[in-house]
Design an enzyme around this catalytic site. Structure first.
Site, PDB file in Angstrom:
ATOM      1  N   ARG A 131     -50.544  60.797  60.828  1.00 38.01           N
ATOM      2  CA  ARG A 131     -51.236  62.085  60.738  1.00 38.01           C
ATOM      3  C   ARG A 131     -50.299  63.269  60.565  1.00 38.01           C
ATOM      4  O   ARG A 131     -50.435  64.158  59.650  1.00 38.01           O
ATOM      5  CB  ARG A 131     -52.131  62.177  61.820  1.00 38.01           C
ATOM      6  CG  ARG A 131     -53.077  63.450  61.800  1.00 38.01           C
ATOM      7  CD  ARG A 131     -54.135  63.355  62.601  1.00 38.01           C
ATOM      8  NE  ARG A 131     -53.672  63.683  64.167  1.00 38.01           N
ATOM      9  CZ  ARG A 131     -54.464  63.370  64.991  1.00 38.01           C
ATOM     10  NH1 ARG A 131     -55.847  63.286  65.024  1.00 38.01           N
ATOM     11  NH2 ARG A 131     -53.951  63.911  66.395  1.00 38.01           N
ATOM     12  N   LYS A 186     -53.459  68.887  61.618  1.00 42.62           N
ATOM     13  CA  LYS A 186     -53.018  69.706  62.750  1.00 42.62           C
ATOM     14  C   LYS A 186     -52.121  70.702  62.476  1.00 42.62           C
ATOM     15  O   LYS A 186     -50.946  70.937  63.029  1.00 42.62           O
ATOM     16  CB  LYS A 186     -52.634  68.876  63.991  1.00 42.62           C
ATOM     17  CG  LYS A 186     -53.815  68.403  64.754  1.00 42.62           C
ATOM     18  CD  LYS A 186     -53.372  67.300  65.685  1.00 42.62           C
ATOM     19  CE  LYS A 186     -53.938  67.879  67.170  1.00 42.62           C
ATOM     20  NZ  LYS A 186     -55.217  67.813  67.415  1.00 42.62           N
ATOM     21  N   GLU A 198     -67.041  70.434  63.503  1.00 38.12           N
ATOM     22  CA  GLU A 198     -66.548  70.082  64.960  1.00 38.12           C
ATOM     23  C   GLU A 198     -66.162  71.226  65.865  1.00 38.12           C
ATOM     24  O   GLU A 198     -66.111  72.165  65.492  1.00 38.12           O
ATOM     25  CB  GLU A 198     -64.832  69.282  65.011  1.00 38.12           C
ATOM     26  CG  GLU A 198     -63.914  70.128  64.016  1.00 38.12           C
ATOM     27  CD  GLU A 198     -62.536  69.522  63.875  1.00 38.12           C
ATOM     28  OE1 GLU A 198     -62.301  68.831  64.605  1.00 38.12           O
ATOM     29  OE2 GLU A 198     -62.067  69.641  62.834  1.00 38.12           O
TER      30      GLU A 198
HETATM   31  C1  LIG Z   1     -56.535  66.971  67.701  1.00 40.23           C
HETATM   32  C2  LIG Z   1     -57.771  67.348  67.389  1.00 40.23           C
HETATM   33  C3  LIG Z   1     -59.076  66.402  67.535  1.00 40.23           C
HETATM   34  C4  LIG Z   1     -58.893  65.333  68.115  1.00 40.23           C
HETATM   35  O1  LIG Z   1     -58.027  64.579  67.847  1.00 40.23           O
HETATM   36  P1  LIG Z   1     -57.711  63.219  68.641  1.00 40.23           P
HETATM   37  O2  LIG Z   1     -56.681  62.444  67.781  1.00 40.23           O
HETATM   38  O3  LIG Z   1     -58.706  62.391  69.051  1.00 40.23           O
HETATM   39  O4  LIG Z   1     -56.809  64.069  69.790  1.00 40.23           O
HETATM   40  C5  LIG Z   1     -60.235  67.064  66.702  1.00 40.23           C
HETATM   41  N1  LIG Z   1     -60.301  68.227  66.275  1.00 40.23           N
HETATM   42  C6  LIG Z   1     -59.321  68.914  66.253  1.00 40.23           C
HETATM   43  C7  LIG Z   1     -59.444  70.417  65.424  1.00 40.23           C
HETATM   44  C8  LIG Z   1     -57.942  68.521  66.594  1.00 40.23           C
HETATM   45  O5  LIG Z   1     -57.076  69.482  66.612  1.00 40.23           O
END
Ligand SMILES: *Cc1c(COP(=O)(O)O)cnc(C)c1O
Length: 357
Positions: free
Chosen positions: A102, A203, A239
């Site tokens: 990622r 991210k 989300e």
């Molecule tokens: C990090 C994150 C998640 C969750 O990701 P994981 O890999 O399950 O920790 C979901 N949504 C957002 C916006 C995030 O920054």
């Protein structure tokens, strides 16, 4: 043999304590704030070159150009994962290669060079090993691992930085009690977190500070967090600020599609698989607010929250309540996932990576 320097200024590293199994932390009262540990990992790479092995240095402030890409243009990514101590005293990581992949996707989007998947996992292992006394005892919490990839070189006009820094720091964190209380979410019908073609799917540091104000406003009204809608239609759910969302109705579990505007969570991906194993039909698709309000059960997933039930959802002046408690799918999935992570059941999926102590 790890080759790192001994920090000179940390009182907890007095030589008689070096062989101690655990750091001097009150594990019973572990929360979610930062507890600085002994070491962090730092690797640097010039633009156009690739990362070579970094080093462990004492945890502390870093020095950076005022003109760096991260400070001026938000050229940066973060990751989040955890290390778990099992009952038989092994230290395990959950799917760390997925975080490495990622980070690569994000680096590509933000014109940065990233460490390879292999370098990423190796660096994580090294950092955890150097800080192993900070991994909480089984049942008390986990070691949260925060990798960063930032444009650290100086750049005045808007461009990619000439140098990148890959840094990893860690902090012990407590356990979220998933069954004790559910989330009270508010659907944000004004702010759009991500746009098609934008950075919602990575991210990127830039995705998070604009969300803080919305979270603060919601918290001031008594909510736990906000749920964002899609920018294109304003009708479908996407989300929560840092976790993914699932809805349950009958035998069908649905979650929004990762088509560019939501973050492809590793917990989301894993939970999707576990729900299928339980015989549920899992659909990744558009989910309207109307459908959300008619769901029987709703839950969120992410490294921090693991799997957490949503108790109420508020959209304008409509508030609905969902199923909670021991009988819910989210309770089952939480237990399945944490049992794998804690090494209580056999990991038949090859998700856990052990750190050689
Ligand atoms: C990090 C994150 C998640 C969750 O990701 P994981 O890999 O399950 O920790 C979901 N949504 C957002 C916006 C995030 O920054």
């Amino acid at each position: 043999m790890a080759s790192f320097v001994q920090p000179s200024s940390s009182p907890h590293l007095a030589s008689e304590e070096d062989e101690q199994k655990y750091a001097n932390v009150n594990w019973e009262e572990l929360g979610f704030g930062l507890i600085p540990t002994d070491y962090m990992y730092v690797a640097k790479c010039k633009q156009g070159e690739s990362f070579s092995e970094g080093k462990l240095v004492p945890y502390g402030d870093i020095s950076i150009s005022p003109c760096s890409g991260i400070l001026n243009y938000g050229q940066g990514l973060f990751e989040g994962l955890k290390a778990y101590r099992t009952e038989d005293e092994r230290i395990m990581l959950f799917r760390p290669n997925q975080n490495g992949l990622r980070m690569q996707t994000g680096a590509d989007k933000l014109c940065m060079t990233s460490p390879s998947e292999e370098q990423f996992v190796k660096a994580i292992k090294k950092t955890v090993l150097a800080n192993k006394k900070w991994v909480p005892p089984p049942g008390k919490g986990t070691l949260y691992i925060r990798p960063l990839l930032i444009g650290s070189g100086a750049v005045l006009g808007i461009a990619s930085a000439p140098e990148f820094t890959f840094l990893i720091y860690v902090s012990p964190v407590g356990i979220y009690q998933q069954t004790s209380s559910g989330l009270n979410l508010k659907v944000d019908h004004q702010h759009r977190r991500a746009h098609s073609g934008g950075t919602g799917c990575v991210k990127s540091c830039t995705n998070y500070s604009p969300v803080v104000k919305k979270m603060q406003e919601a918290k001031a009204l008594g909510f736990s967090d906000v749920l964002f809608l899609d920018a294109a239609t304003g009708r479908n759910i996407e989300e929560v600020s840092t976790c993914n969302i699932f809805i349950v109705k009958g035998n069908v579990v649905s979650t929004p599609l990762t088509s560019g505007t939501i973050l492809p969570g590793i917990t989301r991906k894993s939970i999707t698989e576990l729900a299928r194993d339980l015989g549920y039909q899992v659909q990744e698709r558009d989910i309207s607010v109307d459908e959300l309000l008619e769901a029987e059960e709703v839950f969120c997933t992410g490294t921090a929250v693991v799997v957490q039930a949503v108790e109420t959802m508020t959209f304008h002046d409509k508030k609905v309540k969902y199923m909670m408690g021991e009988e819910t799918l989210s309770t089952k999935l939480h237990s399945m996932l944490t049992s794998i992570q804690k090494g209580l059941v056999e990991d038949t999926k090859g998700w856990m990576v052990e750190i050689d102590l």
